[in-house]
Design a protein around this motif. Structure first.
Motif, short mmCIF file in Angstrom:
data_model
loop_
_atom_site.label_atom_id
_atom_site.label_comp_id
_atom_site.label_asym_id
_atom_site.label_seq_id
_atom_site.Cartn_x
_atom_site.Cartn_y
_atom_site.Cartn_z
N THR A 76 47.60 43.91 40.36
CA THR A 76 48.79 42.72 39.92
C THR A 76 47.98 41.53 39.48
O THR A 76 47.11 41.01 39.94
N ILE A 98 45.36 36.14 41.00
CA ILE A 98 46.04 34.94 40.91
C ILE A 98 45.40 34.20 39.77
O ILE A 98 44.27 33.38 39.94
N GLU A 154 45.42 41.84 43.90
CA GLU A 154 46.26 40.77 43.22
C GLU A 154 45.11 39.63 42.66
O GLU A 154 44.50 39.03 43.32
N THR A 198 49.18 37.93 37.97
CA THR A 198 50.01 36.83 38.33
C THR A 198 49.67 35.45 38.08
O THR A 198 48.42 35.11 38.34
N LYS A 206 50.58 35.57 30.39
CA LYS A 206 50.34 36.38 31.78
C LYS A 206 50.13 37.59 31.27
O LYS A 206 49.12 38.34 31.71
N GLU A 207 50.98 38.02 30.45
CA GLU A 207 50.86 39.61 29.83
C GLU A 207 49.72 39.98 29.17
O GLU A 207 48.99 40.84 29.29
N GLN A 225 56.00 30.58 39.64
CA GLN A 225 57.15 30.75 38.52
C GLN A 225 57.05 29.38 37.95
O GLN A 225 57.91 28.55 38.87
#
Length: 223
Positions: free
Chosen positions: A198, A117, A115, A200, A176-177, A204
């Motif tokens: 992932t 971040i 992941e 991210t 983010k995309e 949020q």
């Protein structure tokens, strides 16, 4: 007996080689993290989203008198004419992610899963421009024309209005995309399957958070 001894020796040798290969593979996996951090840091400032906005700023200027007589409030429009103006304003908004301080703390790895971040994104109003040829105004004969100072003030008001509209745009999601589209191919080259990657943000972001991510210096500096 010699054959048995040879087979035992061969089995021990193969086990030893297997352990070395596992150790080397594990070492390689561990070493990919610092390499990954270094390569992502080289990305530096990654612009991920760009919006082109068109906004009409309107102003209706009426001379009036307000006050109180015998504790009664009054508001009277003076018959000296009105001034109206509509100013088309084109603006460019950009979102970017700054990877200059990206560290191993931004990477979480569990088995084959990894992941990334992302650092908090930034949103900046990079430019605004008035289309002077399309400015429409009405000025009564008894009134003076709008001054350059007033037009500049209206443009600044338009910038502020655009900034206030940013939370209603999905700039964070698109950021983010687009960051994922840049990073995933690079991470795949380091041996990770796409379904195990992932990308991210740390959280949020809500509307209050987004306001803190906006670089307001462009408004203050009038850029």
């Amino acid at each position: 007996m010699k054959n048995i001894a040879y087979m035992i020796f061969l089995a021990i040798l193969l086990m030893s080689c297997g352990d070395k290969e596992k150790t080397a593979a594990k070492s390689y996996q561990l070493d990919t993290i610092p390499m990954m951090v270094l390569q992502i840091q080289k990305t530096s400032r990654l612009y991920t989203t760009e919006y082109h906005l068109h906004k009409i700023i309107t102003h209706n200027d009426v001379k009036s008198i307000t006050g109180k007589i015998f504790n009664q409030s009054f508001h009277i429009d003076l018959p000296v004419g009105k001034r109206k103006i509509a100013i088309p304003l084109d603006a460019t908004l950009k979102a970017y992610v700054d990877f200059s301080n990206f560290t191993s703390k931004n990477i979480k790895k569990a088995g084959k899963k990894i992941e990334i971040i992302l650092p908090d994104p930034h949103i900046v109003l990079t430019s605004t421009k008035i289309n002077h040829q399309e400015v429409k105004q009405y000025v009564a004969i008894t009134r003076s024309n709008f001054t350059d100072e007033e037009l500049t003030s209206f443009e600044n008001q338009g910038r502020t209005a655009i900034i206030k509209d940013i939370p209603s745009l999905d700039m964070i999601g698109i950021a983010k995309e687009n960051a994922a589209k840049t990073l995933i191919p690079f991470i795949k080259q380091m041996g990770y399957a796409e379904e195990d990657i992932t990308i991210t943000f740390r959280k949020q972001f809500n509307l209050n958070d987004i306001e803190k991510l906006i670089d307001k210096t462009t408004i203050e500096n009038g850029k």
